[in-house]
Design an enzyme around this catalytic site. Structure first.
Site, short mmCIF file in Angstrom:
data_model
loop_
_atom_site.label_atom_id
_atom_site.label_comp_id
_atom_site.label_asym_id
_atom_site.label_seq_id
_atom_site.Cartn_x
_atom_site.Cartn_y
_atom_site.Cartn_z
N GLU A 128 54.49 43.79 40.56
CA GLU A 128 55.00 42.43 40.77
C GLU A 128 53.82 41.51 40.50
O GLU A 128 52.91 41.42 41.31
CB GLU A 128 55.46 42.23 42.23
CG GLU A 128 56.59 43.13 42.66
CD GLU A 128 57.96 42.57 42.30
OE1 GLU A 128 58.02 41.55 41.59
OE2 GLU A 128 58.95 43.19 42.70
N GLY A 141 50.26 41.40 42.76
CA GLY A 141 49.01 40.67 42.59
C GLY A 141 48.95 40.07 41.20
O GLY A 141 49.99 39.80 40.60
N SER A 142 47.74 39.89 40.72
CA SER A 142 47.57 39.20 39.44
C SER A 142 47.92 40.11 38.27
O SER A 142 47.81 41.33 38.35
CB SER A 142 46.13 38.71 39.32
OG SER A 142 45.27 39.82 39.39
N THR A 143 48.28 39.49 37.17
CA THR A 143 48.61 40.24 35.95
C THR A 143 47.38 41.00 35.46
O THR A 143 47.48 42.14 35.01
CB THR A 143 49.15 39.27 34.88
OG1 THR A 143 50.37 38.73 35.38
CG2 THR A 143 49.42 39.96 33.56
N LYS A 200 47.15 48.63 51.38
CA LYS A 200 45.86 47.89 51.29
C LYS A 200 46.15 46.40 51.21
O LYS A 200 46.62 45.88 50.20
CB LYS A 200 45.17 48.36 50.01
CG LYS A 200 43.71 48.21 49.86
CD LYS A 200 42.94 46.99 49.97
CE LYS A 200 42.71 46.15 48.77
NZ LYS A 200 42.29 44.80 49.14
N CYS A 223 53.96 33.11 44.03
CA CYS A 223 53.96 33.59 42.64
C CYS A 223 55.07 32.93 41.84
O CYS A 223 54.97 32.78 40.64
CB CYS A 223 54.13 35.10 42.63
SG CYS A 223 55.48 35.60 43.70
N GLY A 231 46.99 44.03 37.56
CA GLY A 231 48.17 44.86 37.27
C GLY A 231 47.99 45.65 35.98
O GLY A 231 48.34 46.83 35.91
N GLU A 261 48.59 30.75 35.06
CA GLU A 261 49.06 30.64 36.43
C GLU A 261 48.02 29.85 37.22
O GLU A 261 46.83 30.17 37.17
CB GLU A 261 49.20 32.03 37.03
CG GLU A 261 49.83 31.97 38.39
CD GLU A 261 49.99 33.33 39.01
OE1 GLU A 261 49.09 34.18 38.85
OE2 GLU A 261 51.00 33.54 39.68
#
Ligand code: NAP
Ligand code: MG
Length: 512
Positions: free
Chosen positions: A291, A269-271, A217, A325, A274, A422
């Site tokens: 990641e 992707g983003s924390t 995706k 990132c 995640g 971030e």
């Protein structure tokens, strides 16, 4: 001769707080560019790119209409022009894709010898090389990154990744001697918008080499190149269903994560997302690798080659609009060289070129989406409100599209949001330190741990510092260098699992 209008804009430095500094060009005539730095336009041709009006989902080796009947617009963030309509996959499409992947896994891919799987991967790698220019142009049009980056960094790495894992496909028993390596089954893979094709390669190549089948995706704002990759998979005659590509929004990703017949989820992707995926997969059979975000620190010691360090800092954050990132968004400078580093940083960002990402001279392209641009503005405003000083390159921004001129903050403290969150943008927070111990403590003072950089003339200092930094990758006297044979991944809230290298096989294998 009339001057040709260039497709990028020259930057000039301003201090948005308006206190300490007058524009640097006024102080120092050598920085008063006055057209001296204007290059003629050098646009990469894009008139041969064949975009379809509509892109369908790629399921079981064919392009099929989404069950929802819904499509969303893909736009060029540098012009806001609509490029195409992209199919939006719902739960039914996810189910079809997972079923196709399961069939392909059972009947074809898991039975095929590694040597044969490797041949498909080599073929895909060669086709990517052949079409590299076209794919790079598409990546730039769809995502806003500069052609310099997509052509010279993304695409060569994409091909290299497939070549590298093609080589492992028939050597898994040597990768883990004395152990039996078996594939997991069907992998659901979700990727972000910053390196669309490269992230697809990071996910697909090791999974396929190990004998898994995939449902991928891509991010909503950068779906087109993944669908062009699907065409390449067709040309390579990859067996139907081995790779399925589902475009759509976060809900599509969520449906994939929650599908009962998935053996493995790999997410970049983003924390925030995640963490949601980690709780959705907890207590299921699904294996997971994440990641996630980063807030990398670059540390410049007084004995470093300062010009080289500044160039590395610039490349590590501004050349990619900060949307890596592992972008070095925090900079720690030893006090004795602080003013020198700041002066050089200001000088250098005043020579960066912002504008049409298809121009080969452009250093800074467009921000990927309006949402991302709004996020940047909000965070920079928070830095100003919390009392940090902003030095920003001011450019005449193109009338259309999403743009943000490069900038850096000084006077930042560890508690400022710009030092903690971030940013994912061309914004750097510069801080000072006195001793190596202080540098290590401050660099580690973040919930993230993806990457870091150390700049010093002393080899022994490099080893001492690197061993104490809690980051998955630490570069020394260079930054943002990638190679498929080298593992990449995070500590702490930057996730777990490694991609790249022999380590990158592990998340896709069961060892017994
Ligand atoms: P994001 O919002 O987390 O999105 C990443 C992917 O997840 C997209 O495909 C997104 O779809 C999808 N998604 C959104 N919500 C979901 C949900 N509830 N369930 C499943 N999937 C969902 O991240 P982003 O803003 O696109 O990307 C930037 C982030 O990626 C940054 O934090 C960056 O640090 C991180 N990143 C990390 C690495 C690394 O290797 N550690 C590499 C690159 C990027 P939509 O696009 O449709 O929302
Ligand atoms: Mg787009």
């Amino acid at each position: 001769m009339p001057r040709r209008k260039s497709s990028y804009s020259q930057l000039a430095i301003v201090d948005r707080n308006g206190e300490a500094d007058e524009p640097i060009a006024k102080k120092d005539r050598s920085l008063d560019f006055g057209g001296r730095w204007n290059y003629a336009p050098a646009l990469e041709a894009n008139n041969y790119i064949k975009l379809r009006d509509r892109y369908q989902l790629f399921i079981n080796g064919r392009f099929v209409a989404p069950k929802s009947g819904e499509y969303f617009d893909s736009i060029n963030p540098a012009t806001e022009e609509k490029l195409a309509e992209i199919g939006s996959a719902n739960e039914k499409d996810v189910d079809l894709a997972v079923k196709a992947a399961r069939r392909a896994y059972k009947n074809v891919w898991s039975k095929m010898r590694g040597r044969e799987r490797g041949k498909y991967l080599f073929r895909i790698a060669r086709l990517i090389q052949e079409k590299a220019r076209e794919l790079a142009v598409l990546e730039t049009m769809d995502g806003g990154k500069t052609i310099k980056e997509s052509r010279d960094i993304d695409l060569p790495l994409v091909a290299a990744h497939f070549f590298y894992y093609a080589g492992w496909a028939d050597k898994l028993e040597y990768a883990f001697p004395g152990r039996k390596a078996q594939p997991l089954g069907v992998a659901g893979q979700i990727i972000p918008w910053n390196f669309p094709l490269l992230m697809a390669a990071w996910k697909l190549a090791p999974a396929l080499a190990c004998g898994n089948t995939c449902v991928l995706k891509p991010a909503e704002t950068t779906s087109s190149t993944a669908l062009h990759l699907a065409q390449i998979l067709q040309e390579a005659e990859l067996p139907d269903g081995v790779v399925n590509i589902l475009t759509g929004a976060g809900e599509t990703g969520s449906a994939l994560v929650n599908h009962a017949d998935i053996d493995k989820i790999a997410f970049t992707g983003s924390t925030e997302v995640g963490k949601r995926i980690a709780s959705a997969t907890a207590g299921t059979k699904k294996k997971l690798t994440l990641e996630l975000g980063g807030k990398a620190a670059n540390i410049i010691f007084e004995d470093a080659a300062i010009d080289q360090a500044v160039e590395g800092i610039i490349a590590g954050i501004y050349f990619n609009q900060g949307h890596v990132c592992c972008a070095g968004s925090r900079l720690f400078v030893q006090e004795s060289v602080f003013s020198n580093v700041i002066r050089k940083l200001r000088d250098r960002i005043s020579t960066l070129r912002l504008g049409n990402p298809l121009d080969k001279n452009t250093d800074i392209g467009a921000i990927n989406s309006r949402v991302q641009l709004d996020r940047i503005c909000e965070l920079v405003d928070s830095g100003l409100k919390q009392g940090a000083q902003l030095v920003q390159a001011r450019a005449r921004l193109p009338a259309k599209g999403f743009w943000y001129p490069p900038c850096f903050f000084t006077g930042v403290t560890a508690s400022h949001r710009v030092a903690q969150e971030e940013v994912f943008e061309p914004v750097l927070s510069v801080m000072t330190f006195r001793t190596p111990e202080e540098a290590i403590a401050r660099a580690n003072n973040t919930p993230y741990g993806l990457s870091a950089g150390v700049w010093t003339d002393k080899g022994s200092k490099i080893f001492k510092i690197v061993s104490q930094l809690r980051a998955g990758v630490v570069w020394a006297n260079t930054y943002n260098k990638f190679d498929p044979s080298s593992p990449f991944g995070g500590y702490k809230e930057s996730g777990f699992g490694r991609e790249g290298g022999r380590h990158g096989l592990l998340p896709y294998l069961m060892l017994s």
